[in-house]
Motif scaffolding. Structure first.
Motif, PDB file in Angstrom:
ATOM      1  N   TYR A 105      61.821  28.831  86.397  1.00  0.00           N
ATOM      2  CA  TYR A 105      60.850  27.832  86.831  1.00  0.00           C
ATOM      3  C   TYR A 105      60.978  26.621  85.911  1.00  0.00           C
ATOM      4  CZ  TYR A 105      57.764  31.123  89.499  1.00  0.00           C
ATOM      5  OH  TYR A 105      57.218  32.019  90.386  1.00  0.00           O
ATOM      6  N   ALA A 106      60.784  25.422  86.465  1.00  0.00           N
ATOM      7  CA  ALA A 106      60.792  24.220  85.628  1.00  0.00           C
ATOM      8  C   ALA A 106      59.928  23.149  86.272  1.00  0.00           C
ATOM      9  CB  ALA A 106      62.220  23.696  85.454  1.00  0.00           C
ATOM     10  N   GLY A 107      59.247  22.378  85.434  1.00  0.00           N
ATOM     11  CA  GLY A 107      58.481  21.241  85.917  1.00  0.00           C
ATOM     12  C   GLY A 107      57.185  21.628  86.590  1.00  0.00           C
ATOM     13  N   ASP A 108      56.856  20.953  87.668  1.00  0.00           N
ATOM     14  CA  ASP A 108      55.561  21.067  88.340  1.00  0.00           C
ATOM     15  C   ASP A 108      55.180  22.509  88.614  1.00  0.00           C
ATOM     16  OD1 ASP A 108      53.238  20.344  89.639  1.00  0.00           O
ATOM     17  OD2 ASP A 108      54.220  19.749  91.488  1.00  0.00           O
ATOM     18  N   CYS A 109      56.097  23.318  89.147  1.00  0.00           N
ATOM     19  CA  CYS A 109      55.781  24.697  89.525  1.00  0.00           C
ATOM     20  C   CYS A 109      55.543  25.587  88.317  1.00  0.00           C
ATOM     21  CB  CYS A 109      56.895  25.281  90.386  1.00  0.00           C
ATOM     22  SG  CYS A 109      58.511  25.324  89.577  1.00  0.00           S
ATOM     23  N   ASN A 110      55.918  25.121  87.130  1.00  0.00           N
ATOM     24  CA  ASN A 110      55.781  25.905  85.903  1.00  0.00           C
ATOM     25  C   ASN A 110      54.551  25.499  85.100  1.00  0.00           C
ATOM     26  OD1 ASN A 110      56.894  27.960  84.196  1.00  0.00           O
ATOM     27  ND2 ASN A 110      57.530  26.366  82.769  1.00  0.00           N
ATOM     28  N   ALA A 111      53.775  24.537  85.595  1.00  0.00           N
ATOM     29  CA  ALA A 111      52.636  23.994  84.860  1.00  0.00           C
ATOM     30  C   ALA A 111      51.362  24.744  85.214  1.00  0.00           C
ATOM     31  CB  ALA A 111      52.468  22.508  85.176  1.00  0.00           C
ATOM     32  N   GLY A 112      50.721  25.333  84.211  1.00  0.00           N
ATOM     33  CA  GLY A 112      49.487  26.053  84.465  1.00  0.00           C
ATOM     34  C   GLY A 112      49.733  27.269  85.334  1.00  0.00           C
ATOM     35  N   SER A 113      49.028  27.374  86.462  1.00  0.00           N
ATOM     36  CA  SER A 113      49.208  28.518  87.365  1.00  0.00           C
ATOM     37  C   SER A 113      50.572  28.432  88.039  1.00  0.00           C
ATOM     38  CB  SER A 113      48.101  28.535  88.413  1.00  0.00           C
ATOM     39  OG  SER A 113      48.115  27.354  89.192  1.00  0.00           O
ATOM     40  N   THR A 147      53.472  29.252  90.901  1.00  0.00           N
ATOM     41  CA  THR A 147      53.673  29.467  92.332  1.00  0.00           C
ATOM     42  C   THR A 147      54.368  30.803  92.573  1.00  0.00           C
ATOM     43  OG1 THR A 147      53.885  27.085  92.636  1.00  0.00           O
ATOM     44  CG2 THR A 147      54.737  28.478  94.381  1.00  0.00           C
ATOM     45  N   ILE A 148      53.942  31.522  93.613  1.00  0.00           N
ATOM     46  CA  ILE A 148      54.576  32.796  93.944  1.00  0.00           C
ATOM     47  C   ILE A 148      55.176  32.804  95.352  1.00  0.00           C
ATOM     48  CG2 ILE A 148      53.293  34.209  92.313  1.00  0.00           C
ATOM     49  CD1 ILE A 148      51.346  34.937  94.532  1.00  0.00           C
ATOM     50  N   ALA A 149      55.066  31.694  96.056  1.00  0.00           N
ATOM     51  CA  ALA A 149      55.689  31.571  97.375  1.00  0.00           C
ATOM     52  C   ALA A 149      55.879  30.089  97.676  1.00  0.00           C
ATOM     53  CB  ALA A 149      54.847  32.233  98.454  1.00  0.00           C
ATOM     54  N   ILE A 150      56.886  29.783  98.472  1.00  0.00           N
ATOM     55  CA  ILE A 150      57.271  28.397  98.726  1.00  0.00           C
ATOM     56  C   ILE A 150      57.384  28.189 100.227  1.00  0.00           C
ATOM     57  CG2 ILE A 150      59.038  26.635  98.304  1.00  0.00           C
ATOM     58  CD1 ILE A 150      59.988  28.379  95.922  1.00  0.00           C
ATOM     59  N   ASN A 151      56.904  27.039 100.693  1.00  0.00           N
ATOM     60  CA  ASN A 151      57.090  26.632 102.084  1.00  0.00           C
ATOM     61  C   ASN A 151      57.571  25.185 102.076  1.00  0.00           C
ATOM     62  OD1 ASN A 151      56.696  26.771 105.061  1.00  0.00           O
ATOM     63  ND2 ASN A 151      55.175  25.200 104.615  1.00  0.00           N
TER      64      ASN A 151
END
Length: 537
Positions: free
Chosen positions: A292-300, A302-306
């Motif tokens: 993970y890097a950047g936005d998706c790694n900040a705080g909570s 993400t566990i799924a992507i659309n």
């Protein structure tokens, strides 16, 4: 004149919203233990020799997304981290800045105010009225910063200009990875994505990403989601995921996208709000996420992507839904089960199951493809009409329509299990997600749903403080909330959504007390990852 223009981006890199000097004595106590660690790994034997050679290049490109997101979120990363010590420094690294993302973006560094709504995409002293009056060229673009010139006037600067050295380097890493891509679709996507970094034109690379079907390794990379821009919800932030396909689980999922057109027709809303046809190339796959890097790694996390988010691509091709199975399992085992043992009535705890959690999460992503992308009354796209509220309402739609889809597929015999498993796990999932705070799009969506369900008696809180799902009322509330959200989106009803957010997108005192019970029990709020080549086997 050309030299002056080239210098302006560099000047703004050195002067942003988060550059206040701080010392160790100015640090507010932080709770790093609200995060539990988890190691991202996978079985590399399922990859070819060439695919394994790609990984270091993809990770280097992802690391650049990390640096770009730091600037978008805060500004001078090193100036902050050099001053902070110990847990405060670690907490800033998790949150990409001096703001606790799981506590309403409150500052944990004295001398730095709470997080600006516009993050570092806009001048912090800019008002909405000033921005709208300026009528800037590309001001509403996903891929521009808004800045002031030396005379104080607003202007825009494209990402690929602001970040010229960095995006050139990222593009080069993607091209080097493409040399080892055995799959033609993956090679084509990497090369087109590399080109897109240099122009901020992502349409062709989004189409190429949609056309990939047989690749065992994948990367989602670039400026993608707009959650970080809480002022207008229109500036995309940089992030990256590196993924390895779980082919066995993917095989189990591939049939569900075929039901989208039928489910669209049966949505519990007037026909004009479901007149669009979901793209026919939508697909579902499960993955191990290894970076993970950047936005998706900040705080909570993400566990799924659309994706993609581009409405034109969605209407032409649909979307791809990527379920991050290993990260999902970590959150289920380490967070959701302990929450259920505290807040779900004992008689219903047997209904909290990983397969239900996986399906609810998966159909949330599928449900992004349902409903309507463009308003029915010529207000433009839903995202344009609802502005900063678009993301929260879209997440709310995906949550509730995901449960609606589960219920419909169970009735058709196309999904295994008991609706009670899905409903109780769904309820437990609200408690898990709302701990991220009500300031994020997902947090607002969770609170709207919780308060709506409470009004409709979809659950009851018992004398011992645990919650019991009332299954019949839950189904009624599910359909009514689905209808409300779909109508608000289709009408582009900004005022109606604002009222919904202001009245129901809040955490009431009794729920806050329940969430404090979870904190007192030492249940983590989210995860942080041990990741990189050294953790892969």
């Amino acid at each position: 004149m050309k030299k002056l223009l080239l210098l302006i981006p560099a000047l703004y890199l050195m002067s942003s919203c988060g550059t206040t000097s701080v010392s160790q004595s100015n640090q507010v106590p932080v709770n790093v233990d609200k995060y539990t660690s988890f190691t991202l790994t996978t079985d590399l034997s399922q990859l070819s020799a060439n695919e394994r050679k790609m990984l270091p290049y993809l990770m280097k490109a992802a690391d650049i997304m990390n640096e770009l997101f730091w600037y978008e979120a805060y500004g001078k990363k090193n100036a902050l981290l050099d001053y902070l010590k110990g847990d405060a420094k670690k907490f800033a690294e998790i949150n990409y800045g001096p703001w606790d993302r799981l506590a309403g973006n409150k500052s944990f560094v004295k001398g730095i105010s709470d997080k600006p709504l516009g993050a570092n995409f806009y001048p912090t002293n800019m008002t909405k009225e000033e921005f709208e009056a300026a009528n800037l060229k590309d001001g509403n673009s996903l891929y521009t910063f808004v800045r002031r010139d030396l005379e104080g006037n607003l202007y825009t600067i494209p990402y690929h200009v602001m970040f010229e050295p960095e995006v050139k380097m990222a593009a080069d890493y993607l091209r080097q990875a493409a040399r080892y891509a055995d799959d033609p679709g993956l090679k084509n996507y990497l090369l087109k994505r590399a080109d897109a970094f240099l122009t901020d034109e992502y349409y062709e690379s989004d189409l190429a990403w949609m056309d990939m079907k047989d690749n065992g390794i994948d990367i989602v990379i670039g400026p993608i989601e707009t959650y970080e821009d809480a002022l207008y919800g229109q500036k995309a932030a940089h992030e990256a995921y590196i993924l390895v396909k779980d082919k066995e689980w993917s095989k189990r999922l591939e049939k569900y996208a075929d039901f989208l057109p039928e489910l669209q027709k049966n949505l519990p809303v007037n026909a004009k709000y479901k007149q669009e046809t979901p793209g026919s190339d939508s697909d579902l796959n499960a993955y191990d996420v290894i970076y993970y890097a950047g936005d998706c790694n900040a705080g909570s996390k993400t566990i799924a992507i659309n994706l993609p988010n581009d409405e034109q691509v969605q209407l032409e091709k649909g979307t791809r839904r990527l379920q991050l199975k290993n990260a999902m399992q970590a959150k289920f085992d380490k967070i959701l089960v302990p929450i259920s043992n505290e807040l779900v009535t004992p008689e219903q705890r047997k209904h909290v199951k990983f397969d239900a959690f996986f399906a609810n999460t998966m159909f949330h992503e599928v449900a992004h493809g349902l409903g309507i992308k463009n308003t029915v009354n010529d207000k433009g796209s839903v995202r344009e009409a609802l502005k900063e509220h678009a993301s929260a309402l879209e997440e709310g739609k995906a949550d509730i329509l995901g449960l609606y889809m589960v219920n419909q597929l169970l009735k058709k015999g196309e999904l295994e299990g008991d609706i009670k498993d899905y409903m109780v796990t769904f309820m437990a999932g609200i408690f898990r997600s709302v701990r991220f705070g009500a300031s994020s799009a997902h947090g607002k969506a969770n609170m709207i749903r919780f308060n709506f369900f409470k009004e409709k008696n979809a659950f009851t809180q018992k004398a011992d403080g645990t919650y019991q799902v009332n299954f019949d009322q839950m189904e009624v509330a599910m359909n009514e909330l689905s209808e409300l959200i779909l109508e608000l989106q289709g009408n582009g009803d900004y005022e109606g959504v604002e009222e919904l957010v202001n009245t129901k997108g809040i955490i009431p005192a009794d729920l806050q007390a329940d969430l404090q019970r979870l904190n007192d029990a030492g249940i983590p709020v989210d995860v942080v990852f041990n990741q990189g080549m050294q953790y892969l086997k």
